[in-house]
Design an enzyme around this catalytic site. Structure first.
Site, PDB file in Angstrom:
ATOM      1  N   SER A   1       0.928  -1.261   0.122  1.00 50.10           N
ATOM      2  CA  SER A   1       0.039   0.072  -0.169  1.00 50.10           C
ATOM      3  C   SER A   1       0.945   1.215  -0.090  1.00 50.10           C
ATOM      4  CB  SER A   1      -0.943   0.060   1.332  1.00 50.10           C
ATOM      5  OG  SER A   1      -1.616   1.308   1.239  1.00 50.10           O
TER       6      SER A   1
ATOM      7  N   THR B   1       1.920   3.225   3.427  1.00 54.29           N
ATOM      8  CA  THR B   1       2.872   2.920   4.326  1.00 54.29           C
ATOM      9  C   THR B   1       4.332   3.627   3.981  1.00 54.29           C
ATOM     10  OG1 THR B   1       3.873   1.147   3.126  1.00 54.29           O
ATOM     11  CG2 THR B   1       1.764   0.626   4.504  1.00 54.29           C
TER      12      THR B   1
ATOM     13  N   THR C   1       7.475   2.888   3.782  1.00 51.27           N
ATOM     14  CA  THR C   1       8.494   2.125   2.815  1.00 51.27           C
ATOM     15  C   THR C   1       7.718   2.226   1.390  1.00 51.27           C
ATOM     16  OG1 THR C   1       9.208   0.574   4.352  1.00 51.27           O
ATOM     17  CG2 THR C   1       9.793   0.163   2.254  1.00 51.27           C
ATOM     18  N   CYS C   2       6.676   1.851   1.267  1.00 49.83           N
ATOM     19  CA  CYS C   2       5.957   1.893  -0.212  1.00 49.83           C
ATOM     20  C   CYS C   2       5.939   3.207  -0.719  1.00 49.83           C
ATOM     21  CB  CYS C   2       4.432   1.409  -0.027  1.00 49.83           C
ATOM     22  SG  CYS C   2       4.454  -0.305   0.660  1.00 49.83           S
ATOM     23  N   ALA C   3       5.778   4.204   0.037  1.00 51.26           N
ATOM     24  CA  ALA C   3       5.816   5.658  -0.436  1.00 51.26           C
ATOM     25  C   ALA C   3       7.066   6.041  -0.865  1.00 51.26           C
ATOM     26  CB  ALA C   3       5.150   6.616   0.748  1.00 51.26           C
TER      27      ALA C   3
END
Length: 165
Positions: free
Chosen positions: A54, A57, A59-61
């Site tokens: 997602s 979050t 790390t994803c961002a």
């Protein structure tokens, strides 16, 4: 199936990433305007699939930001950021961050992508979401690099993915 961890606790995915040298599986994912995008839409380009649970979050961002910065320097290359986030959330994130060099795609309507690429979590609290992985595909549709990130909270190896281009 692959086993990955979330803060040290092991969980499984539905399968394994496509093998290096194999043809990339086709997909149908949802774009921000709610139309469909397929692998064929990017034919003739080098493709980086930045897959994650997602964009909401940290790390994803960060992986989206990092690949966005790198994508602006790449010729004939597209970065596809793929999650189960709704296209509205993906657009909100990119708008707030000013990101214009990645293509956000959602596994909103069809779970085949996660199954065909082996990245759908089948156990644990993220069950049903996509695991963090990177797949690089050449202009002919052949997989040239894969990384199933072993620890979900870790970032992918950006340099190795870019080198595979």
């Amino acid at each position: 199936m692959a086993t990955v961890t979330l803060k040290g606790t092991p969980f499984e995915t539905v399968g394994n990433l496509p093998e290096k040298g194999s043809k990339a599986p086709d997909f149908s994912l949802t774009k921000g305007d709610l139309s469909e995008a397929t692998l064929a839409d990017f034919k003739g380009k080098k493709i980086i699939l930045n897959i994650y649970p997602s964009v909401d979050t940290g790390t994803c961002a960060q992986s989206t930001r990092t690949f966005n910065a790198k994508a602006s320097e790449l010729e004939n290359t597209v970065v596809l950021c793929i999650s189960k986030d709704l296209p509205f959330a993906q657009a909100r994130f990119c708008g707030a961050e000013g990101l214009e060099d990645v293509v956000m795609l959602s596994q909103l309507r069809d779970d085949a992508f996660g199954k065909n690429y082996g990245v759908s979590f089948t156990t644990g609290p993220l069950k049903g979401l996509l695991s963090r992985a990177v797949v690089v595909i050449d202009e002919e549709g052949t997989v040239t690099y894969t990384e199933q990130v072993a620890e979900t909270v870790d970032e992918p190896d950006y340099e190795a993915a870019l080198k595979a281009l």
